[in-house]
Enzyme design. Structure first.
Site, PDB file in Angstrom:
ATOM      1  CG  ASP A 265      -4.986  -0.435 -13.209  1.00  0.00           C
ATOM      2  OD1 ASP A 265      -4.600  -1.374 -12.472  1.00  0.00           O
ATOM      3  OD2 ASP A 265      -5.036   0.749 -12.808  1.00  0.00           O
TER       4      ASP A 265
HETATM    5  C1  BGC Z   1      -3.769   0.039  -9.662  1.00  0.00           C
HETATM    6  C2  BGC Z   1      -2.469  -0.169 -10.398  1.00  0.00           C
HETATM    7  C3  BGC Z   1      -1.720  -1.300  -9.773  1.00  0.00           C
HETATM    8  C4  BGC Z   1      -2.591  -2.539  -9.827  1.00  0.00           C
HETATM    9  C5  BGC Z   1      -1.948  -3.772  -9.228  1.00  0.00           C
HETATM   10  C6  BGC Z   1      -4.569  -1.253  -9.560  1.00  0.00           C
HETATM   11  O1  BGC Z   1      -5.657  -1.097  -8.727  1.00  0.00           O
HETATM   12  O2  BGC Z   1      -4.530   1.023 -10.299  1.00  0.00           O
HETATM   13  O3  BGC Z   1      -1.708   1.008 -10.355  1.00  0.00           O
HETATM   14  O4  BGC Z   1      -0.499  -1.494 -10.425  1.00  0.00           O
HETATM   15  O5  BGC Z   1      -3.778  -2.299  -9.095  1.00  0.00           O
HETATM   16  O6  BGC Z   1      -1.837  -3.658  -7.858  1.00  0.00           O
END
Ligand code: BGC
Length: 733
Positions: A265
């Site tokens: 993530d």
């Molecule tokens: C989220 C993810 C997301 C990523 C990119 C993160 O803060 O938890 O689900 O895909 O950001 O935007």
């Protein structure tokens, strides 16, 4: 003679040239086996090229090998549509005019359809949009289990049951990947709340992990064949999920045989050595360490950049870790942008709107109806519509799932189109969509908005209330949990006073979570719908008017009170966790008794149970039969289900298994099958379920895994988890 000799020589020279070319560039040969291509590419790459691949070089990009013509990975959120373009190196929107997409209903809505075909259609459709937009990896679907209705991100997930979530995720993933775009299943694992998500240490017992929180991921990987997976932000058993030895090395790769790429993530990596050793492939981030503020560091300062190189050169981590990562990433590239038959895709087409609408049509859940619904437009009633969600842009906010839709319709416009004689007043105001802080709306303002609505309600024949939650911080929104189980902005008082002023009130709430309904007894009808996307508003209006017969069923339980949810019943250590000098930590003291597994086993009735939803027609369940009352490998259960009303409608028939006696405590029932059948009035379908030995098993850590104990089981066929229509005993010898 001479000429033919020359000819033969020329042919031989050409053939060997072709062969030589093929030999020197196996990785470019789309007909060669993927593994050969991967190995061929790998052996041509330098150390620095391999390292470069393992971390981002932009907010949603990671590099390929420019020298070899191997493209980098273009990623995008997911999961409800392809997100608008973000700047290369900061979180601002790029302001493109070509990136408006179809907004599909939220994944809770998909889960509420209980329809595998629609899950496949969702994936195929959104995957085509990702393809058209040049993406190779779509960040979704999310399959974290709904453990508490306070989790700010439940709307992005598929409910409280691992079987339901896993079945739908597998279809969605196959649909996405049929476009040559990788799905990225998230957030692996135990990311069941947003509070303290970056560093909370979640402790869960082995059985609960295996029975509740892993099966949807396993199905996504094994049945869906997901090409990538995203590590969660939190820690599990003391180690961050993005480089967690148990989750990634032991389970994901070791037990499940995952050969795709593990992606962090954004900002989820915290340690170069662990990132090197524990199964991570690509480090993505917001900033350098991803978590806090922008810094002067570059992408090469990521844990899997320079720090990793130092470890490799010092011999502190083996080179094989790098080759493994590069292999996994190359495999992902060969499966997507270099697969040679990638489609062109299409974007924001009418076909995709039709897909979104078909999903939304089946997602709406009718919770209560004393006969006021459907509301016939021809009756010429004076309709008052109250509630901010009748007009609000619900694609905005919520965090990374935010969308820029090409088409965005509102319930109000569809109600006006149907009923004509419509007055609208908001009744409350929620403020702007914000990521981490909520706008406080003055009480006096809410009181006066409410008064206007209540006065208008007295003048109307019928009130349609369209409220619920939204994508503001502390609502259904990433990065924070809800502060309260009740609806915000004094909506409880508003609904109660509207009902007192006009008993002909239909409450149609939109949310991605359960909430308290203290006004339930005072209103004649309640509809639950989900973040609707581009055209879901049509579906809601069509259900109200009766053009669509509702067929959604709840993908999670609605508890009466928050304490009736087991994560909350077990106190602060269970939710939200407690914070001490070592940071926040939490224990899943509710164990396997999550959602209906708790309500039904511990006899804590839900307000609306898992699997529940009404229709404008009625269904009767006939006498079930089984192929045998002893199970050796499988038993087939057949049950006739008849539409006994006078409208066409669809019923989701659910199969639960109950173990009557076991060495470890088991839930009163567990979902093991479901089938949705569309029936004309009077029509009967014989619904068939094949029950396997696996469906009888539970996870026993002492005996090292899944076991089925001999004895008696009941097969329960129900219209919801709390509405069992037939019970069939079977025996395992
Ligand atoms: C989220 C993810 C997301 C990523 C990119 C993160 O803060 O938890 O689900 O895909 O950001 O935007």
């Amino acid at each position: 003679m001479k000429i033919s000799k020359i000819l033969i020589t020329t042919v031989i020279i050409c053939l060997s040239a072709i062969l030589a070319a093929a030999q020197t560039a196996v990785y470019l040969d789309v007909n060669a086996p993927v593994e050969d291509r991967v190995e061929d590419a790998l052996k041509r790459m330098t150390l620095d090229e391999k390292i470069a691949m393992t971390h981002a070089n932009g907010k949603f990009f990671s590099p390929g090998v420019p020298r070899l013509g191997i493209p980098g990975l273009m990623m995008s959120d997911g999961p409800h549509g392809v997100r608008a373009e973000i700047n290369w190196n900061n979180w601002g929107y790029a302001g493109w005019t070509t990136d408006s997409a179809t907004a599909y209903p939220a994944l809770t809505g998909l889960a509420a359809t209980w329809n595998r075909d629609l899950a496949r259609r969702y994936g195929t459709s959104i995957g085509a949009e990702a393809r058209y937009r040049g993406k190779n990896v779509l960040l979704g679907p999310g399959v974290n289990i709904c453990r508490t209705p306070l989790n700010g991100r439940n709307f992005e997930y598929m409910g409280e049951d691992p079987y339901l979530a896993g079945e739908l995720a597998a279809e969605y993933i196959q649909g996405v990947q049929s476009n040559g775009v990788a799905a990225c299943v998230k957030h692996y694992a135990l990311n069941n709340q947003e509070k303290w998500r970056d560093n909370i240490d979640v402790t869960v017992d082995e059985r609960t992990l295996n029975e509740l929180y892993l099966p949807a991921f396993r199905k996504a990987v094994q049945d869906g064949g997901a090409w990538s997976i995203m590590g969660a932000y939190n820690k599990v058993n003391g180690q961050h999920c993005c480089h967690n030895e148990l989750l990634l090395n032991t389970i994901l790769r070791g037990q499940w045989g995952f050969d795709g790429a593990v992606i962090t993530d954004w900002g989820g990596a915290h340690d170069a050595r662990e990132a090197a050793l524990n199964g991570l492939d690509i480090e993505m981030g917001s900033y350098t360490n991803g978590l806090t503020t922008e810094s002067a560091f570059t992408y090469d300062d990521y844990y899997l950049g320079k720090p990793y190189k130092q470890l490799l050169l010092a011999g502190e981590v083996p080179m094989s870790t790098l080759d493994d990562k590069a292999r996994n990433i190359l495999r992902l590239i060969m499966r997507t942008s270099m697969n040679g038959s990638q489609q062109y895709g299409s974007l924001a087409s009418d076909e995709h709107l039709a897909d979104a609408q078909a999903i939304a049509d089946e997602s709406v859940v009718l919770l209560k109806n004393n006969g006021i619904l459907p509301l016939d437009p021809k009756a010429g009633k004076r309709v008052l519509v109250v509630g901010e969600n009748a007009t609000r842009n619900l694609c905005k906010g919520g965090g990374s799932s935010e969308l820029k839709p090409r088409v965005l319709e509102t319930p109000l416009e569809h109600l006006v189109a149907r009923y004509g004689n419509v007055t609208y007043t908001p009744g409350y105001r929620s403020g702007k969509a914000m990521y981490s802080s909520a706008e406080e709306i003055p009480e006096t303002e809410l009181d006066s908005l409410r008064q206007v609505a209540v006065d208008l309600a007295r003048e109307a024949d019928v009130v349609i209330y369209i409220g619920g939650m939204n994508k503001n911080a502390y609502q259904d929104c990433e990065a924070s949990d809800r502060a309260d189980f009740h609806l915000s902005y004094k909506q409880d008082q508003l609904i109660a006073e509207l009902a007192a002023a006009n008993p002909n009130i239909i409450v149609a709430n939109i949310s991605g979570n359960a909430y308290a309904m203290p006004w339930l007894d005072r209103v004649p009808a309640v509809i639950q719908s989900w973040y609707p996307g581009s055209v879901g508003a049509r579906s809601l209006a069509a259900v109200i008017a009766g053009d669509v017969n509702p067929s959604g069923k709840l993908p999670f339980s609605f508890p009466v009170r928050l304490e009736d949810n087991n994560a909350h019943a077990k106190g602060a250590l269970s939710y939200p966790g407690i914070e001490d000098a070592n940071g926040p930590r939490q224990e899943y003291l509710d164990g396997i008794f999550v959602g209906y597994r708790h309500h039904d086993t511990n006899r804590v009735p839900a307000l609306f149970p898992f699997g529940y939803g009404l229709s404008y027609t009625t269904f009767s369940y006939g006498k079930p039969s089984v192929s045998s009352s002893d199970i050796v490998d499988t038993v087939t259960l057949t049950i006739p289900v008849t539409n006994t009303g006078n409208r066409p409608g669809s019923e989701t028939v659910q199969l639960y298994v109950a173990d009557l006696k076991s060495s470890l405590p088991r839930p009163a029932k567990e979902l093991k099958g479901f089938k949705k059948v569309a029936l004309e009035p009077g029509e009967t379908a014989n619904v068939e379920f094949v029950v396997t030995l696996d469906d009888l098993k539970f996870y026993d850590p002492a005996r090292g895994g899944w076991i089925a104990e001999p004895g008696k089981f009941n097969l329960l066929v129900g219209a919801s988890s709390a509405d069992i229509r037939a019970t069939v005993p079977i025996r395992l010898k």
